[in-house]
Structures are given as C-alpha cells and as structure tokens.
Design a protein around this motif. Structure first.
Motif, PDB file in Angstrom:
ATOM      1  N   VAL A 176      -6.175  15.932  37.166  1.00 53.73           N
ATOM      2  CA  VAL A 176      -5.502  14.901  37.962  1.00 53.73           C
ATOM      3  C   VAL A 176      -6.205  14.739  39.300  1.00 53.73           C
ATOM      4  N   THR A 211      -7.917  11.432  40.705  1.00 52.96           N
ATOM      5  CA  THR A 211      -7.425  10.870  41.969  1.00 52.96           C
ATOM      6  C   THR A 211      -8.564  10.654  42.941  1.00 52.96           C
ATOM      7  N   LEU A 246       1.517   9.472  42.780  1.00 52.77           N
ATOM      8  CA  LEU A 246       1.261  10.810  42.269  1.00 52.77           C
ATOM      9  C   LEU A 246       1.799  11.867  43.226  1.00 52.77           C
ATOM     10  N   ARG A 295       4.738  14.574  42.528  1.00 51.98           N
ATOM     11  CA  ARG A 295       4.553  16.011  42.696  1.00 51.98           C
ATOM     12  C   ARG A 295       5.646  16.599  43.567  1.00 51.98           C
ATOM     13  N   GLY A 305       1.668   6.438  34.712  1.00 53.47           N
ATOM     14  CA  GLY A 305       2.076   7.603  35.493  1.00 53.47           C
ATOM     15  C   GLY A 305       3.548   7.541  35.865  1.00 53.47           C
TER      16      GLY A 305
END
Lengths: 905, 127
Positions: free
Chosen positions: A104, A108, A397, A401, A800
């Motif tokens: 990831v 990113t 993202l 998280r 996502g």
C-alpha cells in the motif's frame, strides 16, 4: 512575486535568527535586485533556503550526537529542539505504519510521486514559457508595433518601410523603434564548398541595442554602403563553424553579396520568436541562423525593394515587424494612443495608401506566448486535477487507517494527550507520505521536463528553452507541501473530533464517532469522480476535435507525395534562362522511375506561410483602398494535377501560356464565388495594380486548406511561372508508392541536374500535414494521458472506499444474512451505495466541466463544447467503472460467515 | 576568567575572514561587506546574504565583532541597516589567521605551487 519568494525563503531560518537579521537580509536582497544583480531569482532564493535550513538543522544534528552541546545564539533553542523530538517520534510512527503495509505504501508513494512530478513538470514549463522574462533587458517595456488593418480582418498587420520610418520619427512615447523583415529568409551561403542555405532575418542595426543584448563575440550590426554585415546565432556558429572564434571578421558570400561576419549572439538569445513573424515569407522555419543588417537606402535597400523606382521608401507594401521600447513610466495604453494619433496623421497625409491603416501596440510577451498560454493552462489544470485525485485517494487511505487506531486515540485523549498532538501526528503521516512522493516526484519532474521539451512540436515558442533547474526543485517542494496538506487535512480534522467517552464505551461498534469520517470519505469519493469526469470530458472533446480535424478534407491528396524547397542558381538571371531551367528540371524529374507527375508553387499548403495582394476587378471600378484581398500564388509545371486539386471549370496553364502570350490566371472556388457571385468567372479580368497588365481568368479550381486544417479556405489567385519569376519554389512530386522511397533518388537527380542547386526541407507531404497538427496532438496526448490516469485513480479510490465500507459493515451484513437476506441482496445494497456516490460525483463533474468549458473552447474544432454525447457518455462510463470497482469488495461481503461475524461482537 | 586565546578560533571560515578583512578598514553594514568582497576579488567571489549573516551571527556571538549603536552616515541610510565594527579580540583573531595563511603561502612557495617572490632589482621588475 519575487518579494513573496524572499519572504518565504526567510522562513527557512530559525525564528531568533530571522528576528535579528531578517530585516537586514531583506534590505540587502532588495538592494542587490535593484542594483541589477545578474543572478536569477531562483538561484538566490534556493541558496537562501539552503543556508536557512543549515542554520536551523545544524543545532539539531549537534544535539543528536552531543546531547550536552549548547546551540549557538540565534540558532533554534534547546526547548524547541525537544519539540523536534516529538516530530521525530511522529515520523518514526508514520514510517512504522508505512513499513507494516509495504505494498500500500509503495502504491501510495507512487501515485503521489507521479502526481507531484507531473504537476511540477508542467508547472515548470508554464513558468518557463509564460512567466519568466524574455531574454531581453527590461523586457516588460518592449512592445510590438503593427499596422491595424482591421478592415481586412488583420489587427496585427505588418508595416511598410515608409510608415515604419514615420512612426519611428513622429511618436513621443517610445525610446526607440526598430524593425525587421517579418519572415525568415533562406539565404544562399557560399562558405567553403557548394551553395547551402541558412535561415536568417533582416533587422535594423539598432535592434540588438534596443533589445538590450550584446553579441557574445565581436560586435553588433552596422550599416555600410555596398557591403552587408551578418551576425551569427550561437547554434549556427557551433553547428556550422565548430564554435571557432576566428569566424568573426571572415567574409562570406550571402545571396550573391559579400558579407562580413561581425559577431556571434549569446546562446540564450532568440529573436524573433515564431509568433513575431508575419503571415508572409518563404518558410515556416523559425530557428534563426543569422541576422543581416537592413539597409534603408542604397543598392541593397533597392534590391530588397525597400525603395520605389524614384528612390522613395515604399509605403503601400507591408512586410516589416517592429519592436519598440516604451519610455520609463509610459504604459501600453499611452503608446497605443500616441501611435494611433500618428497613424491618423499619416492617413490624412497619404490617403491613397494609408486610408484605413491604424496602429496596434502589443506587449512583446503577449505577442510571443499569447496563443499558447491557453493550451498550457489547460495542461496545468489537467495535471493538477490528477494530483488532487491522487491526494484524495491517499487522504482516504490515511482516514481508513485511523479507524483501526480510534481506540488508541481515545485512550490517549482520555489519559490527557492533547488533541493537537493527535492532529500533528496525522498531519505528520501525510507529510511523510508526501515527502516520499516529493522525492520521487522530483525525479519524475526532471525526466518529465526533459521528455516534454524533447517531444514538443518545434513551433511552440520558448518551450525549447525550458531546462530543468532550481525552479523544478522549488516547484516540486511547493507541490509536495501542498499535497501533504491535502492528504493530511481531513484525517487530522477527524482525529481532532475524537470523543473518548464514546470511543471507549464497551461493545462499541466499528463506526465510533464515524459520522464525520463517513461523510469525509463520501465527499472525497464524490470529488474524485467529479474531477475525473471533468478531465475525461475535456480529453474526450479534444480527441473528437482532433479526429474531426484529421478527417477534414484539405482539398488535395497528401499521400504518395514528396515536397522540397530549392533556390535557383544565381547565374540564371533572365526569365528565359529560368524557364529553360525549369523545363529541363521538370522533364528529368518526371522521367525518373515511379514518378507520376511533378510541379511546384510559391506557397505550399499547410507547410509554408501566406502571401496576399489586393486586386482590381475589370468592370467594377473601386478606389484602390477598397480592392478585395486575395492570396497570391504561382504554379509551376503540373502543380494542380500533382496535388490532386480538382479543376472545376475551364482549364489550367499550358506551355502556350508563355511570357509573350496573353497574361492569364486560375482562381479557386472561394474567389470565384466571392468576386463573381452567380456569374461565370471564366474570361473576366483582374489585376494587381494599375501599372500591371490585366490577367484573364482561364479556370476555376477547388478550394484547399492553406494555413491550417481548421482555417477556412481563402480566395486564391494563381499565375503561371512562365509569366512571372519564381526563384525559391516549393516543389511537389507525386510518386507511384510510398514517397519516402524517392527522397534519395530526387536528391541525387537534383544534384545531377545542377550541383550548385540547394535543395532543402525535403519531406513527404504526409509529414507536412502531420506537423501542421502537431501542437494539437501534443495537447491531446497529454490531456488524454491525464484523463486516463484520473479515471484509474478514481476507480482505485472507489475500490478502496468500498473495501473499508464493507469491512465496517461486516457485522451488519452478518446480521442481515443471519436474518435471511440473500447474498445477492447484500451485494445489491452495497453496490447501490457506490452508485449513489458515483452518481452524485458524475453530476458534479458535469457541472464542473460546463463551468470550466471557456478554458477549453478555443482548442475545439468541429465539436460543440456542450457536446451531449461526451457529457452523457463519460459520466456513464465513470459510474460503470465505480460499480465495477465496488463489486469486488461487495462480493467479499457475500462470503461473510454470519456466525463468524456475529461472534465478532 | 581565562585569558583570551585567538588560536582557538583558527582556522577561521573563509567568509568569516573576509568579514574581518572588510571590517579592518572601518565599520560597515552587511551589504557593503558583500560589495567589498566582490570588489576585492574582482567579481570572482560573491558572498551570498545567507552565508554572510550566518557568519556574522557566529562572530557577534563570540565577540569578535560588535554592532554599533549610531549610524555613521544617517543621511543616505536605510533604517534597517546596522553597522558592524571589529573588536580588539576580532583584530587579534584576524592577525592570527593572516599569519597562519602567510605560513601556508610560504609553504606553497617552497613547494613551487606559487612563483617565488621576485628579489628587488633582479630582472629589473619594479615592485
């Protein structure tokens, strides 16, 4: 702008240092700038920042290695260094998070790096082309002066020599006004072997002084009777003379005159830029090999037709461009008003030639980049959109998280950690990701600028002077900082809303305090889709414009055709000699194997410039100032047949239409229908001036697109070369197969016919046609690429978000399944949620593209800006993409084991 | 208090030495120091404000130079300007650094990195 940069650069210094020395440094920088410091702003600012960071960080580094050391006076104090410690631990924390999910993180950083890099590359180019000053002294005081011939649809028409001299003498707002031939001349050079061609511009000797640039070697031009002086460009000097300084002072043969090389201009000097050239001229070449001095009196002036047979400066033929330097304190409006007054006085004094001719003043910068500013801003908007989408993805993202860490946050807040600390931590996470992206972005930007400059079509002004340098670093740093804010802001706001009681409550479900985050995520997805829709619509419209442009019938057949330019040898002075030469040349070319036909003209469609004249029509007397304007060409050999231009009525030229026969001409359909509406033009007569013989129209041919595929045909008039003089024609040659195969043969045959004949710019007509749309293709390729990137990134974003959503709703789905909902229903429910988001985003995108359309409309051709197909198809495709991106995680929800999910409670 | 020992400051950074050299002629402000360095090196050495003020900060801190209260030339002056002057310590350090550099130049001569000094009268070169 510069002041702002200085201020920002001073921020790099520790606060106490800035307080003590900031004002002094600022004063010094100002003073250096006023004093005409030669170093450029980017280097000064860059060095300033480097020193500032060194001052800021040296204490930090010392404290790291020698914990007892004391920072110097004016350095960051210890107390603040300790705050850096927190920052370091935040950075470590962010790095740990990144290392836990390497794939990831990699994706990113890659997405951010591409976004930052591409944006910086385009921004660097925009800066270099649109914002950095031209390579002249005080270039913002330089203006172009044109004749205003609005009556003929040309507000920026070239000047005649006499009008130029009067404007120069009679104005009161310009320090100087210097002129140049508004076209590039292919000079025939004899240097040390056979005749070759160099492209040059003839300028008044004061031009270099006016522009404020001195030669790099030797001296500037001077006017001497009888001899010509030339100044070489740096590139030509390197290329042709191997950079040998001894060339200064050498005598060369230039266009049959003896010319002295007096100097070499510096490497960064360019004059004139392509857009400063007028519509006429022989070639589209815009790179200049040399400058020749313009004579306004004497034999060279007479040979250049600057003078009438009576020795007066010519007033009614316009071909000069002029650059003026405004007096300090005057504005463009002042100069415009002043020159308009002068032009009106000239109108009264010379009504025959000057009626309807005004003056137009345009800043030189506007003249140079006015036409490409729009496309460049489109590119910048496009690439910035991609960066926004990438940043939205990463923000999403980081937000996702933080869900897993909600309880951690809550516990820490409950134990007394400040919310500010959490916000800082989240912002740091964004900063770390953006910094990594920035480092990658710098590489991408450097490569991007280099590649873009190499790929860009040659006729884009200034673009080829852009080189990656300090500017790229600064712009990339700026883009990375902006990105870190974009990435960190929403997650930081979300962290600030942590409510410990709610979060710590036992049995709390996944969506604690999550309303804000859910809305934020939905907002990000909607924004991503809206931006992607707008960008893809723009790309699609450009693509459709390009397709309809390529589909435009130019009026001739470009396949299997070869074209080149040549200059007739100087020994052929008389019309008879030239006619004999052309006869032999055409016969020998025609008899080459595989050659179908051969011809030539004075202005090649899509591959050269234009030349027009005003004509009088026999039987409709009008004052000379009202004569219609037509494009003037000459035809050589079987020109119309070779080009595949259809003959609609009458006939074309034959060998019988020689010098002693009745003067005849051929016109195109537009001319026939404009000048002779509803009449038969064959047999009517026109002439170019009262002293010239009447030309009888013998035929009408089809229209062709001359200037560009998207420019409508203009009235055209052709005269046979047998009744005129053509010394540097464009030749065309139709072949039986792929024209590329004939290039070597044609070159060899031309050399065999006459070894001193310079043949240049030999290429296929297909490539001429393709070069004419190169600028559009360049824009389309980039915007199309950005559009595709935007669509992929938006799809990833939807994927996502849906993944997170599904995992958030695992328990809910479990309950539903346990209560008897079918898996298909669950999938439908989740996909519908994505459709709702995508639908809102698509609608917003349509609104956005309608709102930004004015930026694009100048680049469209053959398609409506509000093209219904684009505005429905693109959003539909994106909604579909969103659905596909949602189905994958939704299907995962279908496989949820209800017992497992419920036990998770 | 310890006796002041100029050797502890050696070798001096090049920019710091340039500043001491410039101030040895009399008090000056930052911009004029930069100009002076540029003039003396015939334009080959340029001191950037960033490095100049960092060096000034260190010299001020260690007391080799001091800031003047008054303005020698209030007429043509920018009120943001501050004037700096050499202290006795600064003079001592400047001398020590110059002596050190002289030794280095002598060593360079001995190793023929530099042409030897012409003896007066030899070859008739006026000195």
């Amino acid at each position: 702008m510069t002041r702002l940069l200085f201020h920002l650069a001073l921020l790099a210094y520790p606060r106490s240092f800035r307080r003590r020395f900031g004002a002094e440094m600022w004063a010094d920088l100002e003073r250096a700038r006023r004093g005409g410091s030669t170093s450029d702003v980017a280097t000064t600012v860059g060095t300033l920042i480097v020193h500032g960071l060194a001052e800021r960080w040296s204490a930090l580094v010392r404290v790291l290695f020698w914990p007892d050391s004391q920072p110097h006076l004016y350095e960051t104090p210890r107390r603040r260094i300790i705050m850096w410690d927190t920052f370091r631990s935040d950075v470590r924390h962010a790095l740990r998070l990144a290392a836990n999910a390497p794939l990831v993180t990699m994706l990113t950083v890659l997405a951010l790096g591409l976004g930052i890099g591409a944006t910086s590359a385009i921004a660097t180019i925009v800066h270099g082309v649109v914002m950095s000053p031209l390579p002249y002294r005080d270039s913002d005081r330089l203006v172009m002066v044109w004749s205003d011939a609005t009556r003929q649809g040309r507000p920026r028409n070239t000047l005649s020599p006499a009008n130029y001299q009067d404007l120069r003498r009679m104005n009161g707002t310009l320090e100087g006004l210097e002129a140049y031939f508004s076209f590039v001349t292919p000079f025939e050079m004899v240097i040390d072997g056979p005749t070759e061609v160099a492209h040059g511009v003839t300028v008044t000797p004061g031009m270099f002084d006016l522009l404020g640039r001195a030669p790099f070697l030797g001296r500037a031009l001077d006017v001497r009777e009888e001899t010509l002086e030339v100044l070489l460009s740096y590139g030509y000097w390197q290329r042709r003379f191997g950079g040998n300084p001894a060339v200064v002072g050498r005598t060369l043969q230039v266009d049959n005159n003896l010319a002295t090389v007096v100097g070499v201009m510096p490497q960064d000097f360019t004059f004139p830029y392509g857009p400063m050239l007028g519509p006429s001229g022989f070639t589209r070449a815009t790179s200049i090999d040399l400058w020749a001095a313009m004579h306004v009196t004497g034999p060279i002036a007479a040979a250049n037709r600057m003078l009438t047979p009576q020795g007066e400066p010519v007033r009614s033929v316009h071909w000069l461009g002029a650059v003026g330097r405004m007096r300090p304190g005057t504005t463009v409006e002042h100069v415009q008003a002043d020159l308009s007054t002068v032009a009106r006085q000239l109108e009264q004094r010379y009504p025959d030639s000057n009626t309807g001719w005004g003056a137009t003043v345009v800043p030189v910068m506007e003249q140079t980049i006015g036409t490409i500013r729009g496309p460049l801003y489109i590119l910048l908007a496009g690439v910035f959109t991609v960066l926004l989408i990438a940043a939205a993805n990463v923000a999403n993202l980081v937000l996702a998280r933080s869900i897993g860490r909600q309880k951690e946050y809550a516990t820490r807040v409950a134990l007394g950690a400040g919310r500010a600390r959490l916000v800082r931590q989240t912002l740091t996470e964004g900063l770390v990701l953006a910094s990594a992206g920035g480092v990658l972005g710098l590489l991408v930007a450097y490569a991007g600028v280099t590649v873009l400059v190499a790929l860009a079509p040659a006729d884009l002004p200034r673009l080829h002077d852009v080189a990656p340098g300090m500017t790229v670093v600064l712009i990339t740093a700026g883009a990375a900082i902006l990105t870190s804010m974009l990435v960190g802001l929403l997650p930081a706001l979300s962290a600030a809303r942590t409510h410990p009681q709610a979060a710590l409550r036992e049995h709390s479900r996944g969506a604690i305090g999550g309303a804000f985050r859910r809305r934020a995520r939905a907002g990000l997805v909607i924004a991503e889709i809206a931006l992607a829709v707008a960008l893809t619509v723009a790309g699609g419209l450009l693509l459709r414009s390009f397709v309809s442009l390529l589909g435009t019938d130019p009026g001739f057949h470009s396949h299997n055709m070869l074209t080149w330019q040549m200059n007739l040898p100087d020994r052929l002075r008389s019309q008879d000699d030239r006619t004999a030469f052309y006869r032999e040349f055409l016969d020998r070319m025609r008899s080459l194997p595989g050659v179908v036909s051969v011809g030539g003209t004075t202005r090649l469609p899509l591959g050269s410039t234009a030349l027009s004249t005003f004509i009088e029509v026999d039987g409709s007397p009008r004052p000379e100032a009202e004569w219609p304007e037509v494009q003037f060409r000459r035809a050589i050999g079987d020109y119309f047949q070779t080009m595949g231009i259809p003959i609609l009525a009458g006939r074309t030229f034959t060998d019988a239409d020689g010098a002693s026969a009745t003067p005849v001409c051929v016109v195109n359909r537009t001319l026939a229908s404009k000048l002779f509406p509803g009449e038969d033009p064959i047999g009517r007569r026109v002439r170019g001036s009262p002293t010239q013989p009447w030309l009888t129209i013998i035929g009408v041919i089809g229209d062709i697109r001359h200037g560009a595929l998207d420019e409508p045909p203009l009235p055209e008039l052709y005269v046979s070369h047998l009744q005129g003089q053509v010394v540097s024609p464009f030749m065309v040659l139709r072949t039986a197969g792929d024209a590329t195969d004939w290039i070597a043969l044609v070159r060899a045959e031309a050399r065999a016919i006459d070894s001193t004949l310079p043949v240049y710019r030999i290429q296929t007509m297909e490539s001429v046609r393709s070069e004419s749309v190169a600028q559009r293709r360049f824009l389309l390729l980039l915007v199309g690429f950005f559009g595709a990137l935007a669509m992929i990134l938006a799809a990833l974003g939807v994927y996502g978000t849906m993944s997170v959503l599904v995992s958030e709703r695992t328990q809910e789905v479990g309950v539903r399944l346990a209560l008897g909902a079918s898996p298909a229903e669950v999938v439908r429910m989740l996909v519908l949620q994505a459709v709702r988001l995508a639908g809102v985003g698509a609608l917003a995108g349509v609104a956005l593209s309608l709102g930004t359309m004015p930026l694009l409309s100048s680049q469209l051709y053959g398609v409506q800006p509000r093209d219904p197909m684009m505005l429905t198809a693109v959003p539909a495709v994106l909604v579909l993409v969103a659905v596909l991106a949602a189905i994958v995680p939704a299907r995962r929800a279908m496989r949820i084991d209800p017992t497992h999910a419920l036990r998770g409670q | 208090m310890d006796r002041f020992r100029p050797e502890t400051f050696l070798p001096l950074g090049p920019v710091a030495f340039e500043i001491l050299l410039a101030l040895a002629e009399g008090e000056q402000h930052g911009y004029s120091i930069m100009r002076e360095v540029e003039r003396r090196s015939l334009g080959t050495i340029k001191v950037h404000p960033g490095s100049l003020y960092r060096a000034l900060a260190r010299l001020l801190e260690s007391g080799l130079i001091e800031e003047l209260d008054g303005r020698p030339d209030p007429e043509h002056d920018d009120e943001r300007r501050r004037y700096y002057a050499l202290t006795s310590r600064g003079l001592a350090v400047g001398r020590a650094e110059a002596a050190r550099l002289e030794q280095q130049v002598d060593a360079a001569r001995a190793r023929r990195l530099l042409a030897p000094l012409p003896r007066s009268g030899a070859h008739g070169v006026p000195r």
